[in-house]
Design an enzyme around this catalytic site. Structure first.
Site, PDB file in Angstrom:
ATOM      1  N   LYS A 122      53.662 -19.634  44.001  1.00  0.00           N
ATOM      2  CA  LYS A 122      54.294 -20.952  43.927  1.00  0.00           C
ATOM      3  C   LYS A 122      55.364 -21.005  45.037  1.00  0.00           C
ATOM      4  CE  LYS A 122      57.467 -23.988  42.630  1.00  0.00           C
ATOM      5  NZ  LYS A 122      58.065 -24.338  43.937  1.00  0.00           N
ATOM      6  N   GLU A 139      77.864 -18.134  48.974  1.00  0.00           N
ATOM      7  CA  GLU A 139      76.869 -18.100  50.047  1.00  0.00           C
ATOM      8  C   GLU A 139      76.925 -19.423  50.822  1.00  0.00           C
ATOM      9  OE1 GLU A 139      72.881 -17.783  48.476  1.00  0.00           O
ATOM     10  OE2 GLU A 139      72.347 -16.275  49.964  1.00  0.00           O
ATOM     11  N   GLU A 146      64.685 -10.993  43.976  1.00  0.00           N
ATOM     12  CA  GLU A 146      65.379 -10.896  45.271  1.00  0.00           C
ATOM     13  C   GLU A 146      66.249 -12.142  45.374  1.00  0.00           C
ATOM     14  OE1 GLU A 146      65.380  -8.577  47.520  1.00  0.00           O
ATOM     15  OE2 GLU A 146      63.706  -7.321  46.898  1.00  0.00           O
ATOM     16  N   CYS A 166      69.210 -14.701  53.477  1.00  0.00           N
ATOM     17  CA  CYS A 166      69.939 -14.066  52.380  1.00  0.00           C
ATOM     18  C   CYS A 166      70.765 -12.885  52.865  1.00  0.00           C
ATOM     19  CB  CYS A 166      68.959 -13.621  51.311  1.00  0.00           C
ATOM     20  SG  CYS A 166      67.644 -12.613  51.998  1.00  0.00           S
TER      21      CYS A 166
HETATM   22  P1  NAP Z   1      65.925 -21.647  44.852  1.00  0.00           P
HETATM   23  O1  NAP Z   1      66.448 -23.017  44.713  1.00  0.00           O
HETATM   24  O2  NAP Z   1      66.305 -20.640  43.834  1.00  0.00           O
HETATM   25  O3  NAP Z   1      64.340 -21.795  44.919  1.00  0.00           O
HETATM   26  C1  NAP Z   1      63.505 -20.674  45.075  1.00  0.00           C
HETATM   27  C2  NAP Z   1      62.172 -20.951  44.403  1.00  0.00           C
HETATM   28  O4  NAP Z   1      62.386 -21.123  43.007  1.00  0.00           O
HETATM   29  C3  NAP Z   1      61.494 -22.223  44.889  1.00  0.00           C
HETATM   30  O5  NAP Z   1      60.108 -22.018  44.947  1.00  0.00           O
HETATM   31  C4  NAP Z   1      61.836 -23.224  43.804  1.00  0.00           C
HETATM   32  O6  NAP Z   1      60.919 -24.276  43.675  1.00  0.00           O
HETATM   33  C5  NAP Z   1      61.758 -22.323  42.585  1.00  0.00           C
HETATM   34  N1  NAP Z   1      62.428 -22.864  41.399  1.00  0.00           N
HETATM   35  C6  NAP Z   1      63.405 -23.796  41.332  1.00  0.00           C
HETATM   36  N2  NAP Z   1      63.726 -24.036  40.045  1.00  0.00           N
HETATM   37  C7  NAP Z   1      62.935 -23.230  39.292  1.00  0.00           C
HETATM   38  C8  NAP Z   1      62.788 -23.023  37.884  1.00  0.00           C
HETATM   39  N3  NAP Z   1      63.539 -23.672  36.989  1.00  0.00           N
HETATM   40  N4  NAP Z   1      61.878 -22.123  37.466  1.00  0.00           N
HETATM   41  C9  NAP Z   1      61.123 -21.455  38.352  1.00  0.00           C
HETATM   42  N5  NAP Z   1      61.202 -21.614  39.696  1.00  0.00           N
HETATM   43  C10 NAP Z   1      62.112 -22.488  40.148  1.00  0.00           C
HETATM   44  O7  NAP Z   1      66.306 -20.987  46.263  1.00  0.00           O
HETATM   45  P2  NAP Z   1      66.102 -21.615  47.713  1.00  0.00           P
HETATM   46  O8  NAP Z   1      67.177 -22.602  47.941  1.00  0.00           O
HETATM   47  O9  NAP Z   1      64.687 -22.023  47.906  1.00  0.00           O
HETATM   48  O10 NAP Z   1      66.309 -20.324  48.619  1.00  0.00           O
HETATM   49  C11 NAP Z   1      67.534 -19.909  49.071  1.00  0.00           C
HETATM   50  C12 NAP Z   1      68.051 -18.758  48.223  1.00  0.00           C
HETATM   51  O11 NAP Z   1      67.122 -17.683  48.258  1.00  0.00           O
HETATM   52  C13 NAP Z   1      69.354 -18.187  48.745  1.00  0.00           C
HETATM   53  O12 NAP Z   1      70.225 -17.927  47.674  1.00  0.00           O
HETATM   54  C14 NAP Z   1      68.915 -16.888  49.424  1.00  0.00           C
HETATM   55  O13 NAP Z   1      69.931 -15.934  49.517  1.00  0.00           O
HETATM   56  C15 NAP Z   1      67.790 -16.466  48.550  1.00  0.00           C
HETATM   57  N6  NAP Z   1      66.901 -15.534  49.244  1.00  0.00           N
HETATM   58  C16 NAP Z   1      66.915 -14.228  48.870  1.00  0.00           C
HETATM   59  C17 NAP Z   1      66.112 -13.312  49.543  1.00  0.00           C
HETATM   60  C18 NAP Z   1      66.126 -11.857  49.157  1.00  0.00           C
HETATM   61  O14 NAP Z   1      65.211 -11.150  49.577  1.00  0.00           O
HETATM   62  N7  NAP Z   1      67.085 -11.367  48.399  1.00  0.00           N
HETATM   63  C19 NAP Z   1      65.285 -13.743  50.580  1.00  0.00           C
HETATM   64  C20 NAP Z   1      65.298 -15.091  50.931  1.00  0.00           C
HETATM   65  C21 NAP Z   1      66.112 -15.974  50.237  1.00  0.00           C
HETATM   66  P3  NAP Z   1      61.184 -25.736  44.332  1.00  0.00           P
HETATM   67  O15 NAP Z   1      61.391 -25.483  45.785  1.00  0.00           O
HETATM   68  O16 NAP Z   1      59.926 -26.456  44.055  1.00  0.00           O
HETATM   69  O17 NAP Z   1      62.384 -26.304  43.658  1.00  0.00           O
END
Ligand code: NAP
Length: 474
Positions: free
Chosen positions: A171, A378, A246, A280
């Site tokens: 997803k 962040e 992650e 991240c």
């Molecule tokens: P996000 O808002 O948490 O979204 C990540 C994924 O989760 C998306 O596919 C999103 O879908 C989905 N999602 C949202 N609400 C959900 C729910 N209630 N249940 C299940 N899935 C749900 O994060 P983002 O803004 O896309 O990404 C940025 C974040 O990712 C930052 O905090 C960054 O640090 C972190 N990150 C961490 C790593 C690591 O390896 N540690 C690597 C890259 C990024 P939708 O897009 O459809 O809402």
């Protein structure tokens, strides 16, 4: 570019409502994908469940051959994937191409690593028994990925899952589903049997809920924000779902007074401004020892001033757009808060929003202090706050003063001070004189609220394996 979702080897979902994918550099529509929900997710899970017995029974060598073909197809299509990645995510084309090759490297690494899932014979305490620990695939895997690395965050899960013998439902994030779908198309082209790889786009909460509650899903692997990660932990309780997370980070960059400043500036620029600071592991705060504070800021500003902001499709651009309005407003709020509380702007500091596209210039803030928002949350943007410190222990204390523990960077030429700092830092990844530490063959993951588990490296396949202990009576 109107794309469909991939369930059980078929492209479906033409009858569903659509999500419009927009180019963050222009606000223009790039394509559409279906808005799937619980029902389609259930079908994808059933397909993965059905495909699991035959896929997991293949030999590691047979699965590896599929993955090698998949890898080669990604490399052959790298330019095309990179173009779509830049169109939907915004990062400069050269970085997008770098990401696609990085994404391919996970498939290659795990195609090989799958052949090294060794069992262990354990000396028994009884003459008439033999003891074994064997490893088996965990089962159906659900993978949820973010927008900032639309290709690599998928292959870092898909590669080891398939190599281990698991089947998967992906997803992707709503902003970047097109790159993900191109990868699924290549998995199909590589001949990976139907049901082994499935992909759904749509309502995140509904899809996520189905993943977390459906007993056929044995493992959920998530990359994204700490906030959603915590929500998934809560949801996992009822089914004791196997989770890998992650999550977010807040990386410190520490520059000691014996650092090679050229190296430190190169590393800080790479860490901070890659992907416009939307990674991240990007440096979120820079601590510089007092003796070299002014010299570092001068050299850093000289390098950062050269970075060009613009549409990632244009040649020579180093920093693309911010992903969306929310992201832009957060960056703006962090800068304004810091300036209000006494920081001064060395470079940048004023973004621009035009026609639904958001750009923020590379910004350096000096004389920041620990309490400021930017030093705690962040930022996810091209802003580098710099704070002065005096003793090495003080730098470690500042660095660790965060709920996050993903990446940290240390710049010093002195091995003794360097090793002491590395050991004192509560972070899963340390770049010592290196602003770009990620690699398929190295373990990647966080401590504290940055996550649970590791991806990549020899550790990366463990997340998709169960250990089964067998005691054999003779
Ligand atoms: P996000 O808002 O948490 O979204 C990540 C994924 O989760 C998306 O596919 C999103 O879908 C989905 N999602 C949202 N609400 C959900 C729910 N209630 N249940 C299940 N899935 C749900 O994060 P983002 O803004 O896309 O990404 C940025 C974040 O990712 C930052 O905090 C960054 O640090 C972190 N990150 C961490 C790593 C690591 O390896 N540690 C690597 C890259 C990024 P939708 O897009 O459809 O809402």
């Amino acid at each position: 570019m109107d794309k469909l979702i991939y369930i059980n080897g078929e492209w479906v979902g033409a009858d569903l409502a659509k999500i419009v994918v927009r180019n963050p550099a222009t606000g223009e529509a790039v394509g559409t994908v279906p808005r799937a929900g619980a029902e389609e997710t259930r079908r994808a899970i059933e397909a993965a469940h059905e495909a699991f017995p035959s896929w997991s029974r293949l030999t590691a060598y047979e699965r590896s051959a599929y993955l090698e073909r998949f890898h080669d197809l990604i490399v052959d299509s790298a330019d095309e994937i990179a173009r779509v990645l830049t169109l939907e995510m915004g990062k400069p084309l050269k970085e997008a191409l770098g990401e696609v090759m990085y994404a391919a490297s996970f498939v290659k690494w795990f195609a090989e690593e799958g052949k090294r899932v060794y069992a262990r014979g354990i000396p028994s305490h009884k003459a008439e028994t033999r003891m074994l620990a064997i490893k088996q695939p965990v089962g159906v895997v659900a993978a949820i990925t973010p927008w900032n690395f639309p290709a690599a965050m998928i292959t870092r899960k898909l590669g080891p899952a398939l190599a281990a013998g698991c089947t998967i439902i992906i997803k992707p994030a709503k902003q970047t589903p097109l790159t993900a779908i191109m990868l699924a198309e290549l998995a199909e082209k590589a001949g990976i049997p139907k049901g082994v790889v499935n992909l759904v786009t749509g309502n995140a909460a509904e899809i996520g809920n189905e993943f977390m509650t459906n007993p056929m899903v044995r493992k959920v692997t998530f990359t994204g924000s700490t906030e959603i990660g915590k929500e998934l932990i809560r949801q996992s309780a009822d089914h004791v779902k196997n989770l890998s997370l992650e999550l977010g980070g807040h990386a410190p960059i520490i520059v000691l007074d014996d650092a090679d400043l050229e190296k430190a500036v190169r590393g800080a620029v790479a860490s901070k401004f890659r992907n416009g600071g939307q990674t991240c592991i990007c440096g979120n705060r820079i601590y510089v020892q007092e003796k070299v504070y002014d010299a570092f800021i001068a050299k850093f500003a000289e390098a950062v001033r050269k970075l060009k902001v613009g549409n990632g499709m244009d040649p020579g651009v180093d920093i693309g757009p911010i992903i969306d309005r929310d992201g832009y407003e957060k960056i703006d709020a962090h800068v304004k808060d810091a300036v209000r509380l006494g920081a001064s702007c060395v470079l940048g500091g004023e973004g621009r929003a035009e026609n639904g596209a958001y750009f923020y210039p590379p910004t350096i803030l000096k004389d920041v202090r620990p309490g400021m928002l930017i030093m705690r949350e962040e930022t996810f943007g091209p802003v580098a706050p710099v704070q002065k410190f005096s003793a090495d222990e003080e730098a470690a204390r500042y660095a660790n003063d965060t709920p996050y523990g993903l990446a940290a960077y240390v710049f010093t030429e002195n091995y003794s001070r360097g090793i002491k700092l590395v050991e004192a830092l509560d972070f899963g990844i340390i770049g010592w004189n290196d602003g770009l530490p990620s690699a398929a063959q190295a373990p990647f993951g966080g401590m504290k609220q940055s996550g649970i588990g590791r991806e990549g490296g020899i550790e990366g396949i463990d997340a998709f394996l169960e250990v089964k202990y067998v005691s054999v009576g003779l």
